[in-house]
Structure formats: C-alpha cells, structure tokens
Design a protein around this motif. Structure first.
Motif, PDB file in Angstrom:
ATOM      1  N   ILE A 189     -23.383 -23.412 -16.995  1.00 12.71           N
ATOM      2  CA  ILE A 189     -23.433 -21.996 -17.361  1.00 12.71           C
ATOM      3  C   ILE A 189     -23.377 -21.147 -16.101  1.00 12.71           C
ATOM      4  CG2 ILE A 189     -24.748 -20.204 -18.553  1.00 12.71           C
ATOM      5  CD1 ILE A 189     -26.153 -22.408 -20.139  1.00 12.71           C
ATOM      6  N   ASP A 190     -22.365 -20.290 -15.998  1.00  8.96           N
ATOM      7  CA  ASP A 190     -22.278 -19.319 -14.900  1.00  8.96           C
ATOM      8  C   ASP A 190     -23.006 -18.049 -15.314  1.00  8.96           C
ATOM      9  OD1 ASP A 190     -20.775 -20.612 -12.892  1.00  8.96           O
ATOM     10  OD2 ASP A 190     -18.958 -20.355 -14.072  1.00  8.96           O
ATOM     11  N   CYS A 191     -23.888 -17.557 -14.447  1.00  9.07           N
ATOM     12  CA  CYS A 191     -24.683 -16.368 -14.768  1.00  9.07           C
ATOM     13  C   CYS A 191     -24.444 -15.265 -13.746  1.00  9.07           C
ATOM     14  CB  CYS A 191     -26.180 -16.708 -14.765  1.00  9.07           C
ATOM     15  SG  CYS A 191     -26.628 -18.168 -15.726  1.00  9.07           S
ATOM     16  N   GLY A 192     -24.362 -14.013 -14.235  1.00  9.34           N
ATOM     17  CA  GLY A 192     -24.287 -12.887 -13.313  1.00  9.34           C
ATOM     18  C   GLY A 192     -23.396 -11.776 -13.805  1.00  9.34           C
ATOM     19  N   ASP A 193     -23.893 -10.529 -13.719  1.00  7.36           N
ATOM     20  CA  ASP A 193     -23.088  -9.367 -14.104  1.00  7.36           C
ATOM     21  C   ASP A 193     -21.856  -9.198 -13.222  1.00  7.36           C
ATOM     22  OD1 ASP A 193     -24.647  -8.573 -16.217  1.00  7.36           O
ATOM     23  OD2 ASP A 193     -25.863  -7.168 -15.044  1.00  7.36           O
ATOM     24  N   GLN A 206     -16.959  -6.742  -8.920  1.00 16.31           N
ATOM     25  CA  GLN A 206     -16.883  -8.071  -9.525  1.00 16.31           C
ATOM     26  C   GLN A 206     -16.223  -9.093  -8.590  1.00 16.31           C
ATOM     27  OE1 GLN A 206     -14.815  -6.824 -13.202  1.00 16.31           O
ATOM     28  NE2 GLN A 206     -16.547  -7.759 -14.303  1.00 16.31           N
ATOM     29  N   ILE A 207     -16.517 -10.378  -8.879  1.00 14.72           N
ATOM     30  CA  ILE A 207     -15.864 -11.497  -8.198  1.00 14.72           C
ATOM     31  C   ILE A 207     -15.494 -12.530  -9.260  1.00 14.72           C
ATOM     32  CG2 ILE A 207     -17.055 -11.190  -5.993  1.00 14.72           C
ATOM     33  CD1 ILE A 207     -18.973 -13.420  -6.830  1.00 14.72           C
ATOM     34  N   PRO A 208     -14.462 -13.339  -9.007  1.00 12.52           N
ATOM     35  CA  PRO A 208     -14.130 -14.382  -9.974  1.00 12.52           C
ATOM     36  C   PRO A 208     -15.245 -15.420 -10.067  1.00 12.52           C
ATOM     37  CG  PRO A 208     -12.305 -13.989  -8.448  1.00 12.52           C
ATOM     38  CD  PRO A 208     -13.497 -13.287  -7.893  1.00 12.52           C
ATOM     39  N   SER A 209     -15.486 -15.892 -11.249  1.00 11.80           N
ATOM     40  CA  SER A 209     -16.504 -16.920 -11.481  1.00 11.80           C
ATOM     41  C   SER A 209     -15.932 -18.278 -11.089  1.00 11.80           C
ATOM     42  CB  SER A 209     -16.910 -16.923 -12.959  1.00 11.80           C
ATOM     43  OG  SER A 209     -17.835 -17.940 -13.225  1.00 11.80           O
ATOM     44  N   SER A 210     -16.398 -18.821  -9.963  1.00 11.32           N
ATOM     45  CA  SER A 210     -15.828 -20.066  -9.443  1.00 11.32           C
ATOM     46  C   SER A 210     -16.817 -21.223  -9.384  1.00 11.32           C
ATOM     47  CB  SER A 210     -15.252 -19.836  -8.044  1.00 11.32           C
ATOM     48  OG  SER A 210     -16.264 -19.400  -7.156  1.00 11.32           O
ATOM     49  N   ASN A 211     -18.109 -20.945  -9.425  1.00 12.59           N
ATOM     50  CA  ASN A 211     -19.093 -22.019  -9.269  1.00 12.59           C
ATOM     51  C   ASN A 211     -19.022 -23.049 -10.387  1.00 12.59           C
ATOM     52  OD1 ASN A 211     -20.020 -20.923  -6.922  1.00 12.59           O
ATOM     53  ND2 ASN A 211     -22.019 -20.305  -7.702  1.00 12.59           N
ATOM     54  N   GLY A 212     -18.824 -22.580 -11.614  1.00 14.10           N
ATOM     55  CA  GLY A 212     -18.784 -23.517 -12.739  1.00 14.10           C
ATOM     56  C   GLY A 212     -17.652 -24.514 -12.602  1.00 14.10           C
ATOM     57  N   GLY A 230     -19.736 -19.249 -20.273  1.00 15.48           N
ATOM     58  CA  GLY A 230     -19.858 -18.074 -19.428  1.00 15.48           C
ATOM     59  C   GLY A 230     -18.529 -17.641 -18.838  1.00 15.48           C
ATOM     60  N   PRO A 231     -18.611 -16.670 -17.930  1.00 12.60           N
ATOM     61  CA  PRO A 231     -19.828 -16.145 -17.313  1.00 12.60           C
ATOM     62  C   PRO A 231     -20.690 -15.327 -18.276  1.00 12.60           C
ATOM     63  CG  PRO A 231     -17.896 -14.938 -16.540  1.00 12.60           C
ATOM     64  CD  PRO A 231     -17.386 -16.065 -17.362  1.00 12.60           C
ATOM     65  N   VAL A 232     -22.005 -15.457 -18.088  1.00 17.16           N
ATOM     66  CA  VAL A 232     -23.000 -14.813 -18.948  1.00 17.16           C
ATOM     67  C   VAL A 232     -23.611 -13.646 -18.180  1.00 17.16           C
ATOM     68  CG1 VAL A 232     -25.134 -15.144 -20.237  1.00 17.16           C
ATOM     69  CG2 VAL A 232     -23.491 -17.024 -20.060  1.00 17.16           C
ATOM     70  N   PRO A 233     -23.655 -12.449 -18.772  1.00 19.49           N
ATOM     71  CA  PRO A 233     -24.224 -11.299 -18.062  1.00 19.49           C
ATOM     72  C   PRO A 233     -25.739 -11.431 -17.890  1.00 19.49           C
ATOM     73  CG  PRO A 233     -23.666 -10.702 -20.317  1.00 19.49           C
ATOM     74  CD  PRO A 233     -23.119 -12.078 -20.091  1.00 19.49           C
ATOM     75  N   GLY A 256     -26.726 -19.332 -10.506  1.00 21.30           N
ATOM     76  CA  GLY A 256     -27.124 -17.949 -10.343  1.00 21.30           C
ATOM     77  C   GLY A 256     -28.315 -17.613 -11.225  1.00 21.30           C
ATOM     78  N   GLY A 257     -29.055 -16.586 -10.825  1.00 18.36           N
ATOM     79  CA  GLY A 257     -30.162 -16.111 -11.644  1.00 18.36           C
ATOM     80  C   GLY A 257     -31.439 -16.910 -11.540  1.00 18.36           C
ATOM     81  N   ALA A 258     -31.545 -17.824 -10.559  1.00 12.74           N
ATOM     82  CA  ALA A 258     -32.740 -18.658 -10.456  1.00 12.74           C
ATOM     83  C   ALA A 258     -33.693 -18.190  -9.372  1.00 12.74           C
ATOM     84  CB  ALA A 258     -32.334 -20.106 -10.181  1.00 12.74           C
ATOM     85  N   SER A 259     -33.401 -17.041  -8.754  1.00 15.51           N
ATOM     86  CA  SER A 259     -34.250 -16.561  -7.668  1.00 15.51           C
ATOM     87  C   SER A 259     -35.339 -15.647  -8.220  1.00 15.51           C
ATOM     88  CB  SER A 259     -33.389 -15.861  -6.613  1.00 15.51           C
ATOM     89  OG  SER A 259     -34.115 -15.654  -5.434  1.00 15.51           O
TER      90      SER A 259
END
Length: 419
Positions: A189-193, A206-212, A230-233, A256-259
């Motif tokens: 799951i890719d996370c981030g607005d 914005q940036i392209p979702s590449s981590n997933g 995702g990406p999930v906002p 993303g989103g784990a901090s």
C-alpha cells in the motif's frame, strides 16, 4: 522458529537492527505446505528433506567414447564383440581378449573394468589394437555405480532454496514433486497525499508513486503473489479501508505515513483495525521509523494465522533499505528459508569514510572486484544514487573515520544479500 516464552514488551527506545530482525523473523506466518512439481519449484524453499529414492548412476557408466575391456588384457589386441550405447546396453558380458564399443553415458558391460579412449586405439574390422596410453588408474573413465549418490542418502535439507541444480538433483533422485510452502500473499500500500499514480498528470505538489513498484520488484525474486493498493491519501478512513482491503494477505507493507507527523496515519489506522504493535522505530539510517505489528484475522478466512504488517518509511532510499533488511527476510522466513537474513561480505573502501553517527548506517555504493566506492549522494530521498548502487556498506553507530583501503562489511543488492 521457536517462540519466546512471552511476547516481548514494546521498547521505549529504537531497537537495534539485530533484535528487530530477530523479532520480525519469529513473527513470520506459517504458510500451508503444497506438493508442487519439482520443475516448478525454482525460488521456493524445501519444507521437508529430500532423500535419494535411487542411486545415481545405478550401474557403472562410461565417461568417454571408446572401448570397454578388461585391464588385465593390456596391451591387447582385442576382438570387438558388440556395442553399448546410452540407453542401449550390451546384452552380454566381456570375456578375456574381448572389447565392446562404448559411448559416453552407456553402461559398462559386465566383466569390463576399463574404458580405453577411442583416441588411444585403432580398429581394424573386429580387431582392436592399442595405439596410445591406457588410463591411470584403469577405471579413470568409468563412473562407478552410486558415484553421485546412493539410494537413501540425504541430499537436501529443509530450508534449502531451490535453484536449477537443486531441481535437477531432486528429479534425478526420484522426486517428481517436492513439498514447499505456498507463495506468500503480499499486499503493498502506497500512502500519501503527495503521490499520484504512475502516468497520471502531476500537480506541483505531487510526485509519481514509485515505492510500491520498487518493493514489488524486490519481492519478485521470491514466490509471492502481490496485490498493489493505492496510492492512498492521508485520510484515516481511506487508509483503514485500504488496510481492510488487504485483510486476506499474509503480509501487508505500507510505504509512508509511519512516522510521527500530523499526517502520518498508519499507526492510528492499524489501531482502528485491532492491529497489535510489536515494535516501532529501529536504530538505523535510513529507515528509523519502521513499524511492525500483527493483526489477528477471523478464523473463517483461509489461513487464520496473524497477518504481519510492516510500515516502511516513505522516502525511497529508506523504503528500499528497510525492504532489503526486513521485508525480504520476513518473506523468506514465511517460505521456510533456513537462513532468511541477508549476509554481508568483506570489501575494501575505495575512498575515506567519515565517522558514524548515533545509528547504524547503510550507505549506497558500487561494489567491483572486492572494492566499494561510496556514492556521493546519500540523501534518503535520492533515487539516482539508489539506481547506481549495487551494494550497501555498513557503517556502525559511532564508528571512527576510516581511511581508504579499510575493510568494511557490505551487502550485495542483486542477490538480495543471499549467497
């Protein structure tokens, strides 16, 4: 893996790398065992030992093209009485003064104890004469029965990774099927607005979702079935819904989103779903805000073992390093690997390395012929240096500065750190 006497308490400080890996490997879900055709087992790990069901070879075979005869009859001449070809053995026995034409891989006839290479003999009709040097010892060109393995011999241990050679050995030993654990069901799951799906128009924010895609590619060398979400906002309800969509997975990885920021909602979303947090934060750089938890699934779902959830950082280098050090070992452990953790190799620095900070660091580098060259760009948001690297150099916490030529430990990336 043997279970600790009690579940470890959540630490107040970031865990050391080794302790975090130990705990994660212990949490690996126990997957059901499949009987799979041996030829289709590449990349899997053996769930049960492989023992030979036959001897290899079952009869003495020739290692050369030539003539099978009795060494006691040297120096000849001999009378050629027949032929032994691969798959078509000579029907009789070799008597004194006789020879049998033989090809590589053919059964050495009864009575013969030597194969004379064809280059060392001359045939005149049915008459064979020695023209060269006989083999020393006489049986040098004979593969003895059971030379490779004998029936009932242990060949492969549980936890062995199955590659081309292991497939060949298992089939040769009489195993058309092998017992392995079924592929891991992995949800990413890719996370981030700030993320947009690849190929979509981008706003300045914005940036392209590449981590997933990167994490899925890392896992592709193992038997996994990947679901991308995702990406999930950065909205709690959307993240809870994405995690619930992944309820059937054995392992869920968020990026993303784990901090600890106001918009880092992975932990609240996991709490809303009843996920038990096992540990959060590891004393490494990049990748400190790593989150690991377990989710007990309804017994009615297939495979009621707890789901393991990994919350990885969003910066690409951080996601890559934590994927290498944690996700891949977890997947290997779930698949039954005897040695799921990556191993370092020794290498020498091509240039000076600065002193370490308060955490163990993993520096992107190029490995070539035993020498590692550190990339000048080590920012956790940099992808170019990640793409240039084929190794991670380990710099221990508070390590002193090291001059060029110092031996260091490094992980090779292309093999996943597994020899």
């Amino acid at each position: 893996m043997s279970e600790p006497a009690s579940a470890p308490a959540q630490p107040a400080a970031p865990l050391a790398l080794e302790e975090a890996q130990r705990r994660l490997v212990w949490m690996a879900p126990a997957l059901p065992i499949d009987h799979r055709a041996s030829a289709e087992c590449a990349g899997f790990y053996l769930a049960h030992p492989v023992t030979a069901r036959r001897s290899q070879p079952e009869a003495p075979l020739s290692a050369m093209d030539g003539y099978a005869l009795r060494a006691a009859d040297l120096p000849g001449p001999w009378r050629v009485v027949g032929e032994s070809a691969a798959g078509h053995p000579f029907a009789g026995a070799v008597a004194s003064g006789e020879a049998v034409r033989i090809s590589t891989g053919a059964v050495v006839p009864e009575g013969a104890d030597m194969v004379l290479m064809q280059e060392d003999a001359r045939r005149e009709g049915d008459r064979l004469v020695l023209t060269g040097t006989p083999p020393t010892p006489p049986a040098a060109h004979v593969r003895a029965a059971g030379m490779d393995f004998l029936a009932d011999a242990p060949l492969l241990a549980p936890g062995t990774r199955i590659g081309p050679a292991q497939i060949a050995l298992a089939i040769a030993a009489g195993h058309a099927y092998l017992r392995v654990r079924r592929p891991v069901r992995l949800a990413i799951i890719d996370c981030g607005d700030e993320l947009a799906a690849p190929g979509k128009p981008l706003g300045p924010h914005q940036i392209p979702s590449s981590n997933g895609a990167m994490l899925a590619a890392m896992a592709a060398a193992l038997p996994v079935e990947v679901t991308r979400i995702g990406p999930v906002p950065d909205r709690l309800d959307d993240l809870v819904a994405a995690l619930d969509q992944a309820a059937g997975a054995d392992v869920v990885v968020t990026s993303g989103g784990a901090s600890v920021g106001d918009h880092d909602l992975v932990r609240p979303a996991l709490a809303a779903l009843g996920v038990t947090l096992d540990f959060w934060r590891v004393a490494i750089k990049p990748g400190k805000p790593l989150l690991v938890g377990r989710r007990v699934r309804a017994a009615s779902r297939e495979g009621a073992a707890p789901q393991v959830v990994l919350g990885l950082p969003g910066n690409p280098a951080s996601a890559f390093v934590t994927g290498f050090l944690f996700l891949l070992p977890l997947l290997r452990a779930a698949l039954g690997a005897a040695e799921p953790l990556p191993r370092t190799i020794p290498a020498r620095l091509a240039q000076d390395m600065a002193a370490g900070g308060g955490r163990t660091e993993f520096l992107r580098a190029r490995y070539d012929g035993g020498v590692v060259t550190l990339d000048p760009l080590q920012d956790s948001g940099a992808i170019t240096s990640l793409a240039r690297a084929n190794a991670l150099v380990v710099r221990q916490a508070r390590a002193p500065a090291a001059p060029a030529g110092t031996q260091v430990a490094a992980y090779l990336l292309e093999s996943g750190g597994i020899a």
